[in-house]
Scaffold this active site. Structure first.
Site, mmCIF file in Angstrom:
data_model
loop_
_atom_site.group_PDB
_atom_site.id
_atom_site.type_symbol
_atom_site.label_atom_id
_atom_site.label_comp_id
_atom_site.label_asym_id
_atom_site.label_seq_id
_atom_site.Cartn_x
_atom_site.Cartn_y
_atom_site.Cartn_z
ATOM 1 N N LYS A 49 98.551 53.901 42.161
ATOM 2 C CA LYS A 49 97.173 54.155 42.576
ATOM 3 C C LYS A 49 96.726 53.254 43.728
ATOM 4 O O LYS A 49 95.619 52.728 43.745
ATOM 5 C CB LYS A 49 96.210 54.037 41.389
ATOM 6 C CG LYS A 49 96.565 54.928 40.208
ATOM 7 C CD LYS A 49 96.835 56.372 40.617
ATOM 8 C CE LYS A 49 95.611 57.052 41.223
ATOM 9 N NZ LYS A 49 95.929 58.453 41.663
ATOM 10 N N HIS A 123 107.486 52.825 42.556
ATOM 11 C CA HIS A 123 106.448 51.865 42.176
ATOM 12 C C HIS A 123 107.081 50.553 41.699
ATOM 13 O O HIS A 123 106.365 49.653 41.248
ATOM 14 C CB HIS A 123 105.593 52.418 41.028
ATOM 15 C CG HIS A 123 104.686 53.550 41.409
ATOM 16 N ND1 HIS A 123 104.012 53.601 42.611
ATOM 17 C CD2 HIS A 123 104.327 54.676 40.731
ATOM 18 C CE1 HIS A 123 103.284 54.712 42.651
ATOM 19 N NE2 HIS A 123 103.467 55.371 41.531
ATOM 20 N N SER A 153 90.906 52.950 39.926
ATOM 21 C CA SER A 153 91.663 54.170 40.177
ATOM 22 C C SER A 153 92.729 54.395 39.106
ATOM 23 O O SER A 153 92.921 55.520 38.617
ATOM 24 C CB SER A 153 92.303 54.102 41.562
ATOM 25 O OG SER A 153 92.928 55.315 41.893
#
Length: 310
Positions: A49, A123, A153
């Site tokens: 995010k 990620h 987020s």
């Protein structure tokens, strides 16, 4: 149909070297670690995010020389395989969502099936990357977002993402996030880890807030990093086509093609606000002050600076 609470409970995170990851990733860890990157590969790296879809679309538009039709050849998540994605082990979940997972099966296998050079995404914190990326001196494109906006987020994403554990209340999630108990671990460690290595490898380190402030300037940086040279009119087109408003309406980027049983956008849209400073609508004064103190402690000694509002 959304996943039941019982099924979401089965999706609890497990750890690799102290980093919480999805169970399916952990189960396929050796295959992920043995992935053989090539020297001319580009890896898009983000903490969850932090503008992942945005930078993916920018990279794809540059790679396709601003050709919108080519960029819409498939949904954006298919363009750049997610190297640590693996099929979840629960047969009941697999059957329920077989269409989705046949697409995603294993990120490393999807990458191998594509022509190289590869543009991939992850990620993972830098210390958990498959070693071949660093050994082959691949290019890394890292995008970071300020921690407060990132937390907000991530909270809303975890609410609507039926494949992640239920985040609980905002107050509960606040504690979970600052303690690094979310998927892919501590925001502080993730960002610091990549920042501290930016001069040792081919890393272009960008900030979400800078892309928001001056998209053309930051897109030019990405273009140069990718070794591309595009006419200014093409750059202007890319700026326009990768605006939040355009991407929110684009079914190739807004995840509207993903079943509601996976991403329930009636809870929260995948592309929610795309602004800087939304944290002020969520943090109480007490939470903000406590967060700032924790931030000072955890980021002590690093030269990185974030913009908190525009």
């Amino acid at each position: 149909m959304a996943l039941t609470t019982e099924l979401r409970t089965q999706l609890q995170l497990r750890e690799v070297a102290g980093i919480p990851l999805q169970a399916s990733t952990v189960d396929n860890w050796s295959q992920i670690q043995n992935f053989e990157a090539k020297p001319d590969d580009l890896l898009i790296c983000t903490y969850p995010k932090s503008g992942t879809t945005w930078i993916q679309e920018i990279v794809d538009m540059i790679e396709q020389n601003g050709d919108v039709e080519k960029c819409q050849r498939a949904v954006i998540q298919h363009h750049h395989p997610f190297i640590e994605w693996a099929r979840p082990p629960q047969p009941s979940v697999l059957v329920l969502h077989r269409c989705f997972f046949l697409i995603y099966f294993k990120g490393v296998e999807k990458a191998k099936a594509m022509p190289s050079p590869w543009i991939l995404r992850t990620h993972l914190p830098i210390q958990l990357l498959p070693p071949s990326f660093r050994e082959n001196n691949c290019k890394f494109l890292y995008v970071a977002q300020n921690a407060k906006d990132c937390m907000v987020s991530y909270y809303h994403f975890q609410r609507m993402n039926q494949m992640l554990p239920d985040p609980g209340t905002w107050e509960e999630y606040f504690e979970t996030f600052i303690n690094g108990k979310v998927g892919w671990g501590s925001w502080y460690d993730h960002v610091k880890g990549w920042w501290e290595m930016k001069d040792r490898y081919q890393i272009l380190f960008l900030f979400f807030e800078d892309i928001k402030r001056d998209p053309k300037q930051e897109i030019q940086k990405v273009m140069q990093f990718m070794g591309k040279s595009l006419h200014e009119t093409v750059l202007d087109k890319i700026v326009q086509e990768t605006s939040f408003e355009k991407m929110k309406e684009n079914p190739m980027t807004n995840r509207s093609t993903v079943p509601k049983s996976i991403l329930d956008q009636s809870i929260s849209p995948f592309m929610r606000k795309g602004t800087v400073g939304d944290w002020k609508n969520h943090f109480t004064v007490v939470q903000s002050e406590r967060f700032d103190e924790i931030y000072r402690q955890k980021m002590e000694g690093t030269s990185i600076n974030f913009c908190m509002e525009l």
